[in-house]
Motif scaffolding. Sequence first.
Motif, PDB file in Angstrom:
ATOM      1  N   GLN A 242      12.619  -0.397  -4.681  1.00  0.00           N
ATOM      2  CA  GLN A 242      13.551  -0.905  -3.680  1.00  0.00           C
ATOM      3  C   GLN A 242      12.807  -1.325  -2.413  1.00  0.00           C
ATOM      4  O   GLN A 242      13.062  -2.396  -1.849  1.00  0.00           O
ATOM      5  CB  GLN A 242      14.601   0.153  -3.332  1.00  0.00           C
ATOM      6  CG  GLN A 242      15.571   0.445  -4.442  1.00  0.00           C
ATOM      7  CD  GLN A 242      16.583  -0.668  -4.653  1.00  0.00           C
ATOM      8  OE1 GLN A 242      16.722  -1.576  -3.851  1.00  0.00           O
ATOM      9  NE2 GLN A 242      17.309  -0.599  -5.745  1.00  0.00           N
ATOM     10  N   LEU A 243      11.904  -0.476  -1.964  1.00  0.00           N
ATOM     11  CA  LEU A 243      11.139  -0.764  -0.747  1.00  0.00           C
ATOM     12  C   LEU A 243      10.223  -1.970  -0.953  1.00  0.00           C
ATOM     13  O   LEU A 243      10.104  -2.814  -0.075  1.00  0.00           O
ATOM     14  CB  LEU A 243      10.350   0.471  -0.315  1.00  0.00           C
ATOM     15  CG  LEU A 243       9.533   0.331   0.962  1.00  0.00           C
ATOM     16  CD1 LEU A 243      10.390  -0.120   2.135  1.00  0.00           C
ATOM     17  CD2 LEU A 243       8.839   1.656   1.271  1.00  0.00           C
ATOM     18  N   TRP A 244       9.593  -2.053  -2.115  1.00  0.00           N
ATOM     19  CA  TRP A 244       8.719  -3.191  -2.430  1.00  0.00           C
ATOM     20  C   TRP A 244       9.499  -4.495  -2.334  1.00  0.00           C
ATOM     21  O   TRP A 244       9.073  -5.450  -1.680  1.00  0.00           O
ATOM     22  CB  TRP A 244       8.137  -3.021  -3.827  1.00  0.00           C
ATOM     23  CG  TRP A 244       7.267  -4.164  -4.276  1.00  0.00           C
ATOM     24  CD1 TRP A 244       7.678  -5.412  -4.664  1.00  0.00           C
ATOM     25  CD2 TRP A 244       5.847  -4.169  -4.382  1.00  0.00           C
ATOM     26  NE1 TRP A 244       6.603  -6.189  -5.008  1.00  0.00           N
ATOM     27  CE2 TRP A 244       5.470  -5.450  -4.852  1.00  0.00           C
ATOM     28  CE3 TRP A 244       4.867  -3.219  -4.147  1.00  0.00           C
ATOM     29  CZ2 TRP A 244       4.145  -5.792  -5.075  1.00  0.00           C
ATOM     30  CZ3 TRP A 244       3.549  -3.566  -4.376  1.00  0.00           C
ATOM     31  CH2 TRP A 244       3.194  -4.840  -4.828  1.00  0.00           C
ATOM     32  N   ARG A 245      10.662  -4.538  -2.998  1.00  0.00           N
ATOM     33  CA  ARG A 245      11.451  -5.771  -3.025  1.00  0.00           C
ATOM     34  C   ARG A 245      11.909  -6.171  -1.619  1.00  0.00           C
ATOM     35  O   ARG A 245      11.767  -7.328  -1.226  1.00  0.00           O
ATOM     36  CB  ARG A 245      12.649  -5.621  -3.950  1.00  0.00           C
ATOM     37  CG  ARG A 245      12.290  -5.800  -5.420  1.00  0.00           C
ATOM     38  CD  ARG A 245      13.523  -5.958  -6.299  1.00  0.00           C
ATOM     39  NE  ARG A 245      14.274  -4.741  -6.468  1.00  0.00           N
ATOM     40  CZ  ARG A 245      13.984  -3.783  -7.324  1.00  0.00           C
ATOM     41  NH1 ARG A 245      12.914  -3.892  -8.097  1.00  0.00           N
ATOM     42  NH2 ARG A 245      14.732  -2.710  -7.431  1.00  0.00           N
TER      43      ARG A 245
ATOM     44  N   ALA B 138       0.833  -1.217   0.000  1.00  0.00           N
ATOM     45  CA  ALA B 138       0.000   0.000   0.000  1.00  0.00           C
ATOM     46  C   ALA B 138       0.865   1.263   0.000  1.00  0.00           C
ATOM     47  O   ALA B 138       0.583   2.217  -0.735  1.00  0.00           O
ATOM     48  CB  ALA B 138      -0.933  -0.015   1.206  1.00  0.00           C
ATOM     49  N   LEU B 139       1.913   1.261   0.817  1.00  0.00           N
ATOM     50  CA  LEU B 139       2.770   2.442   0.906  1.00  0.00           C
ATOM     51  C   LEU B 139       3.500   2.703  -0.402  1.00  0.00           C
ATOM     52  O   LEU B 139       3.628   3.860  -0.826  1.00  0.00           O
ATOM     53  CB  LEU B 139       3.787   2.272   2.045  1.00  0.00           C
ATOM     54  CG  LEU B 139       4.593   3.529   2.360  1.00  0.00           C
ATOM     55  CD1 LEU B 139       3.734   4.536   3.113  1.00  0.00           C
ATOM     56  CD2 LEU B 139       5.829   3.182   3.166  1.00  0.00           C
ATOM     57  N   THR B 140       3.960   1.658  -1.064  1.00  0.00           N
ATOM     58  CA  THR B 140       4.692   1.876  -2.313  1.00  0.00           C
ATOM     59  C   THR B 140       3.788   2.420  -3.418  1.00  0.00           C
ATOM     60  O   THR B 140       4.267   3.129  -4.303  1.00  0.00           O
ATOM     61  CB  THR B 140       5.425   0.602  -2.791  1.00  0.00           C
ATOM     62  OG1 THR B 140       4.503  -0.473  -2.900  1.00  0.00           O
ATOM     63  CG2 THR B 140       6.549   0.237  -1.838  1.00  0.00           C
ATOM     64  N   LYS B 141       2.510   2.137  -3.346  1.00  0.00           N
ATOM     65  CA  LYS B 141       1.579   2.762  -4.292  1.00  0.00           C
ATOM     66  C   LYS B 141       1.578   4.280  -4.102  1.00  0.00           C
ATOM     67  O   LYS B 141       1.581   5.041  -5.071  1.00  0.00           O
ATOM     68  CB  LYS B 141       0.167   2.199  -4.123  1.00  0.00           C
ATOM     69  CG  LYS B 141       0.025   0.795  -4.647  1.00  0.00           C
ATOM     70  CD  LYS B 141      -1.383   0.267  -4.432  1.00  0.00           C
ATOM     71  CE  LYS B 141      -1.449  -1.189  -4.833  1.00  0.00           C
ATOM     72  NZ  LYS B 141      -2.748  -1.791  -4.580  1.00  0.00           N
ATOM     73  N   LEU B 142       1.587   4.714  -2.847  1.00  0.00           N
ATOM     74  CA  LEU B 142       1.625   6.153  -2.564  1.00  0.00           C
ATOM     75  C   LEU B 142       2.950   6.767  -3.023  1.00  0.00           C
ATOM     76  O   LEU B 142       2.973   7.887  -3.548  1.00  0.00           O
ATOM     77  CB  LEU B 142       1.445   6.409  -1.065  1.00  0.00           C
ATOM     78  CG  LEU B 142       0.124   5.981  -0.440  1.00  0.00           C
ATOM     79  CD1 LEU B 142       0.154   6.195   1.066  1.00  0.00           C
ATOM     80  CD2 LEU B 142      -1.033   6.749  -1.077  1.00  0.00           C
TER      81      LEU B 142
ATOM     82  N   ASP C 250       3.587  10.797   9.342  1.00  0.00           N
ATOM     83  CA  ASP C 250       2.456  10.013   9.850  1.00  0.00           C
ATOM     84  C   ASP C 250       2.190   8.768   9.009  1.00  0.00           C
ATOM     85  O   ASP C 250       1.698   7.764   9.525  1.00  0.00           O
ATOM     86  CB  ASP C 250       1.185  10.868   9.905  1.00  0.00           C
ATOM     87  CG  ASP C 250       1.258  11.948  10.970  1.00  0.00           C
ATOM     88  OD1 ASP C 250       2.111  11.836  11.880  1.00  0.00           O
ATOM     89  OD2 ASP C 250       0.463  12.899  10.892  1.00  0.00           O
ATOM     90  N   SER C 251       2.513   8.819   7.723  1.00  0.00           N
ATOM     91  CA  SER C 251       2.302   7.672   6.839  1.00  0.00           C
ATOM     92  C   SER C 251       3.375   6.610   7.012  1.00  0.00           C
ATOM     93  O   SER C 251       3.125   5.431   6.778  1.00  0.00           O
ATOM     94  CB  SER C 251       2.320   8.118   5.369  1.00  0.00           C
ATOM     95  OG  SER C 251       1.308   9.048   5.107  1.00  0.00           O
TER      96      SER C 251
END
Length: 115
Positions: free
Chosen positions: A36-39, A20-24, A90-91
């Motif tokens: 990078q974060l997704w992997r 969800a965060l990587t979509k943002l 906050d996210s």
Amino acid sequence: MKEKNLIIDKSYAFALEIMALTKLIREKREYDLASQLWRAGTSIGANVEEAQAAQSRADFRSKMAIAAKEARESHYWLRLTRDGQVLDSDSVTPLIEDIEAIKRILTSIVKSSGN
């Protein structure tokens, strides 16, 4: 009925949050950071799952050590996301707290699984 496993549950829930965060992050056009974060973030749970079918104690420890490394990398990318002001604190802060807990659990598992 299968017994609950804290690290399996936490790493899976974390992977969902990372998705969800990587979509943002992608909406901010920070594609490399998102990738990078997704992997790293989804790899933690994948390695924990692989460890459940380890062929030996050494194999189990190796998979969990890889998961711990991926957790550290995820922590790094989350801090960059927050401190680079890609997303508001906050996210990101709740995920940083989650990954810190996951790192502690994985470190403990690796240490206690010995050689």
